[in-house]
Enzyme design. Structure first.
Site, PDB file in Angstrom:
ATOM      1  N   LYS A 241      10.466   3.003  -4.777  1.00 12.07           N
ATOM      2  CA  LYS A 241      11.754   1.829  -4.433  1.00 12.07           C
ATOM      3  C   LYS A 241      12.964   2.099  -5.635  1.00 12.07           C
ATOM      4  O   LYS A 241      13.910   2.438  -5.209  1.00 12.07           O
ATOM      5  CB  LYS A 241      11.257   0.586  -4.399  1.00 12.07           C
ATOM      6  CG  LYS A 241      10.336   0.169  -3.065  1.00 12.07           C
ATOM      7  CD  LYS A 241      10.028  -1.379  -3.001  1.00 12.07           C
ATOM      8  CE  LYS A 241       9.160  -1.768  -4.098  1.00 12.07           C
ATOM      9  NZ  LYS A 241       8.030  -1.349  -4.283  1.00 12.07           N
TER      10      LYS A 241
ATOM     11  N   ARG B 280      -2.198  -6.012  -6.796  1.00  6.86           N
ATOM     12  CA  ARG B 280      -0.640  -5.791  -6.161  1.00  6.86           C
ATOM     13  C   ARG B 280      -0.736  -5.314  -4.661  1.00  6.86           C
ATOM     14  O   ARG B 280       0.109  -6.078  -3.917  1.00  6.86           O
ATOM     15  CB  ARG B 280      -0.054  -4.729  -7.196  1.00  6.86           C
ATOM     16  CG  ARG B 280       0.524  -5.686  -8.419  1.00  6.86           C
ATOM     17  CD  ARG B 280       0.622  -4.675  -9.515  1.00  6.86           C
ATOM     18  NE  ARG B 280       1.883  -3.868  -9.191  1.00  6.86           N
ATOM     19  CZ  ARG B 280       2.284  -2.693  -9.832  1.00  6.86           C
ATOM     20  NH1 ARG B 280       1.627  -2.114 -10.637  1.00  6.86           N
ATOM     21  NH2 ARG B 280       3.420  -2.236  -9.633  1.00  6.86           N
TER      22      ARG B 280
ATOM     23  N   ARG C 290       2.684   6.787 -13.992  1.00  5.46           N
ATOM     24  CA  ARG C 290       4.078   6.559 -14.157  1.00  5.46           C
ATOM     25  C   ARG C 290       4.038   6.046 -15.570  1.00  5.46           C
ATOM     26  O   ARG C 290       3.437   5.320 -16.220  1.00  5.46           O
ATOM     27  CB  ARG C 290       4.168   5.179 -13.232  1.00  5.46           C
ATOM     28  CG  ARG C 290       5.726   4.866 -13.725  1.00  5.46           C
ATOM     29  CD  ARG C 290       6.440   3.884 -12.744  1.00  5.46           C
ATOM     30  NE  ARG C 290       5.629   2.430 -12.524  1.00  5.46           N
ATOM     31  CZ  ARG C 290       5.933   1.558 -11.363  1.00  5.46           C
ATOM     32  NH1 ARG C 290       7.098   1.686 -10.822  1.00  5.46           N
ATOM     33  NH2 ARG C 290       5.097   0.484 -11.634  1.00  5.46           N
TER      34      ARG C 290
HETATM   35  P1  AP5 Z   1       8.670   3.975  -8.410  1.00  2.00           P
HETATM   36  O1  AP5 Z   1      10.047   4.351  -7.897  1.00  2.00           O
HETATM   37  O2  AP5 Z   1       8.690   3.526  -9.766  1.00  2.00           O
HETATM   38  O3  AP5 Z   1       7.820   2.969  -7.447  1.00  2.00           O
HETATM   39  P2  AP5 Z   1       8.505   1.464  -7.107  1.00  2.00           P
HETATM   40  O4  AP5 Z   1       8.090   1.379  -5.494  1.00  2.00           O
HETATM   41  O5  AP5 Z   1       9.688   1.112  -7.377  1.00  2.00           O
HETATM   42  O6  AP5 Z   1       7.166   0.694  -7.867  1.00  2.00           O
HETATM   43  P3  AP5 Z   1       7.035  -0.804  -8.686  1.00  2.00           P
HETATM   44  O7  AP5 Z   1       5.954  -0.709  -9.263  1.00  2.00           O
HETATM   45  O8  AP5 Z   1       8.130  -0.951  -9.447  1.00  2.00           O
HETATM   46  O9  AP5 Z   1       7.137  -1.626  -7.444  1.00  2.00           O
HETATM   47  P4  AP5 Z   1       6.453  -2.936  -7.576  1.00  2.00           P
HETATM   48  O10 AP5 Z   1       7.083  -3.575  -6.230  1.00  2.00           O
HETATM   49  O11 AP5 Z   1       5.080  -3.174  -7.588  1.00  2.00           O
HETATM   50  O12 AP5 Z   1       7.177  -3.636  -8.859  1.00  2.00           O
HETATM   51  P5  AP5 Z   1       8.151  -4.664  -9.119  1.00  2.00           P
HETATM   52  O13 AP5 Z   1       8.886  -4.227 -10.490  1.00  2.00           O
HETATM   53  O14 AP5 Z   1       9.137  -4.947  -8.053  1.00  2.00           O
HETATM   54  O15 AP5 Z   1       7.547   5.167  -8.148  1.00  2.00           O
HETATM   55  C1  AP5 Z   1       6.297   5.016  -8.788  1.00  2.00           C
HETATM   56  C2  AP5 Z   1       5.810   6.404  -9.218  1.00  2.00           C
HETATM   57  O16 AP5 Z   1       5.817   7.387  -8.356  1.00  2.00           O
HETATM   58  C3  AP5 Z   1       6.854   6.967 -10.459  1.00  2.00           C
HETATM   59  O17 AP5 Z   1       5.956   7.737 -11.441  1.00  2.00           O
HETATM   60  C4  AP5 Z   1       7.602   8.007  -9.842  1.00  2.00           C
HETATM   61  O18 AP5 Z   1       8.193   9.052 -10.499  1.00  2.00           O
HETATM   62  C5  AP5 Z   1       6.686   8.445  -8.850  1.00  2.00           C
HETATM   63  N1  AP5 Z   1       7.523   9.045  -7.449  1.00  2.00           N
HETATM   64  C6  AP5 Z   1       8.347   8.256  -6.737  1.00  2.00           C
HETATM   65  N2  AP5 Z   1       8.594   8.789  -5.551  1.00  2.00           N
HETATM   66  C7  AP5 Z   1       7.833  10.040  -5.544  1.00  2.00           C
HETATM   67  C8  AP5 Z   1       7.647  10.685  -4.432  1.00  2.00           C
HETATM   68  N3  AP5 Z   1       8.688  10.903  -3.381  1.00  2.00           N
HETATM   69  N4  AP5 Z   1       6.783  11.829  -4.791  1.00  2.00           N
HETATM   70  C9  AP5 Z   1       5.782  11.817  -5.751  1.00  2.00           C
HETATM   71  N5  AP5 Z   1       6.391  10.906  -6.743  1.00  2.00           N
HETATM   72  C10 AP5 Z   1       7.205   9.763  -6.692  1.00  2.00           C
HETATM   73  O19 AP5 Z   1       7.503  -5.902  -9.467  1.00  2.00           O
HETATM   74  C11 AP5 Z   1       6.555  -6.121 -10.601  1.00  2.00           C
HETATM   75  C12 AP5 Z   1       6.182  -7.558 -10.334  1.00  2.00           C
HETATM   76  O20 AP5 Z   1       7.048  -8.772 -10.618  1.00  2.00           O
HETATM   77  C13 AP5 Z   1       5.153  -7.861  -9.193  1.00  2.00           C
HETATM   78  O21 AP5 Z   1       3.991  -7.478  -9.078  1.00  2.00           O
HETATM   79  C14 AP5 Z   1       5.275  -9.524  -9.024  1.00  2.00           C
HETATM   80  O22 AP5 Z   1       4.513 -10.199  -9.919  1.00  2.00           O
HETATM   81  C15 AP5 Z   1       6.969  -9.747  -9.550  1.00  2.00           C
HETATM   82  N6  AP5 Z   1       7.827  -9.882  -8.584  1.00  2.00           N
HETATM   83  C16 AP5 Z   1       8.833  -8.883  -8.730  1.00  2.00           C
HETATM   84  N7  AP5 Z   1       9.423  -9.317  -7.588  1.00  2.00           N
HETATM   85  C17 AP5 Z   1       9.145 -10.290  -6.976  1.00  2.00           C
HETATM   86  C18 AP5 Z   1       9.577 -11.169  -5.890  1.00  2.00           C
HETATM   87  N8  AP5 Z   1      10.577 -11.044  -5.238  1.00  2.00           N
HETATM   88  N9  AP5 Z   1       8.820 -12.198  -5.611  1.00  2.00           N
HETATM   89  C19 AP5 Z   1       7.717 -12.912  -6.647  1.00  2.00           C
HETATM   90  N10 AP5 Z   1       7.451 -11.848  -7.597  1.00  2.00           N
HETATM   91  C20 AP5 Z   1       7.964 -10.700  -7.848  1.00  2.00           C
END
Ligand code: AP5
Length: 250
Positions: free
Chosen positions: A26, A183, A139
């Site tokens: 994402k 997660r 990552r």
């Molecule tokens: P990346 O693009 O970083 O993936 P992502 O989907 O953004 O992953 P996140 O871990 O950031 O998502 P998340 O939803 O768990 O975390 P968030 O920060 O929102 O890509 C991942 C890896 O793959 C990278 O190394 C990249 O280079 C590689 N990659 C990407 N695309 C690729 C491809 N096509 N092929 C190969 N490699 C690829 O949330 C964190 C925490 O915050 C949650 O657990 C929760 O505790 C809290 N939180 C956040 N939002 C909320 C909410 N709305 N409500 C309640 N709690 C929340």
């Protein structure tokens, strides 16, 4: 002759949600879309990490829950979102990344946006759990700009440093196998119903996120082209209707 400027206006007004399991890509796709379409990128994960850095009581509460892989309470998230939506940059269009994540968040979002700023599309990045574990374990993230790298598939030009601003990359505290699996469980249990909800509203576009980054970009772009075409068609219908209504009153 006028189609290009019209399309640009529509691009700037795009209102979309990127949804998908942790590590589906994402943030990676959001960085491209933000630049290509000039959208405000609203990532609740980045906003929470900023709160954690600031170190207040809210950040402390969020830090514990994030480290455990649990969701932060809806009330806190919705307050952050309500404030963010008052900022002027959202008028050019916006992209939610990692929000909404619970049914209560989704329903509140629909309410707060109303019809005038309704979401036009929800892009679901689809990826199998095992691929996610390997992506997240490798990552490395930039704490400054949020850009994500991977030690194998998406390495920075200079090892350990962000290409964009040279900041030292970090391994996120929640990117360890135990927390990643937690997660994922939370995603399947609490966020999958949100995806289904948007499916029922006919807003959902599913994208195969297992392809290389550029290929996924292309698939997302194809979805957005369809959304733009649909928007243009419905605007044409609306303007035809209002023209014929004003002729009828003459
Ligand atoms: P990346 O693009 O970083 O993936 P992502 O989907 O953004 O992953 P996140 O871990 O950031 O998502 P998340 O939803 O768990 O975390 P968030 O920060 O929102 O890509 C991942 C890896 O793959 C990278 O190394 C990249 O280079 C590689 N990659 C990407 N695309 C690729 C491809 N096509 N092929 C190969 N490699 C690829 O949330 C964190 C925490 O915050 C949650 O657990 C929760 O505790 C809290 N939180 C956040 N939002 C909320 C909410 N709305 N409500 C309640 N709690 C929340």
């Amino acid at each position: 002759m006028h189609s290009m400027p019209y399309r640009r206006t529509l691009h700037q007004a795009l209102r979309i949600i990127l949804v998908g399991p942790p590590g589906a890509g994402k943030g990676t796709q959001a960085a491209t879309l933000r630049e290509r379409y000039g959208l405000a990128h609203i990532s609740t994960g980045d906003m929470l990490r900023e709160e954690v850095r600031r170190g207040g009581p809210l950040g402390e509460q969020a830090r514990t829950l994030m480290a455990e892989g649990k969701l932060v309470p809806d009330g806190l998230i919705l307050e952050m979102i309500a404030q963010r939506l008052t900022q002027p940059d959202v008028e050019k269009g916006f992209l939610f990344d990692g929000f909404p994540r619970s049914q209560a968040q989704a329903e509140a979002l629909v309410q707060v946006l109303g019809n005038a700023r309704r979401v036009q599309a929800v892009i679901q990045l689809d990826l199998a759990d095992e691929e996610i574990v390997s992506r997240l374990c490798g990552r490395r993230s930039c704490p400054q700009c949020g850009r994500a790298y991977h030690i194998v598939s998406n390495a920075p030009r200079q090892e350990g440093l962000c290409d964009a601003d040279g900041t030292a990359l970090v391994h996120r505290e929640d990117d360890n196998e135990t927390t990643i699996r937690k997660r994922l469980a939370v995603y399947h249990e609490q966020t999958q119903p949100v995806v289904d909800f948007f499916g029922q509203l006919n807003l959902l576009h599913k994208v195969d996120a297992s392809r290389p980054i550029e290929h996924v970009e292309h698939l997302v772009e194809q979805c957005l082209e369809k959304v733009l075409q649909k928007e243009m068609a419905s605007r044409r219908v609306l303007s035809r209707r209002s023209r014929s209504r004003s002729l009828a009153f003459r």
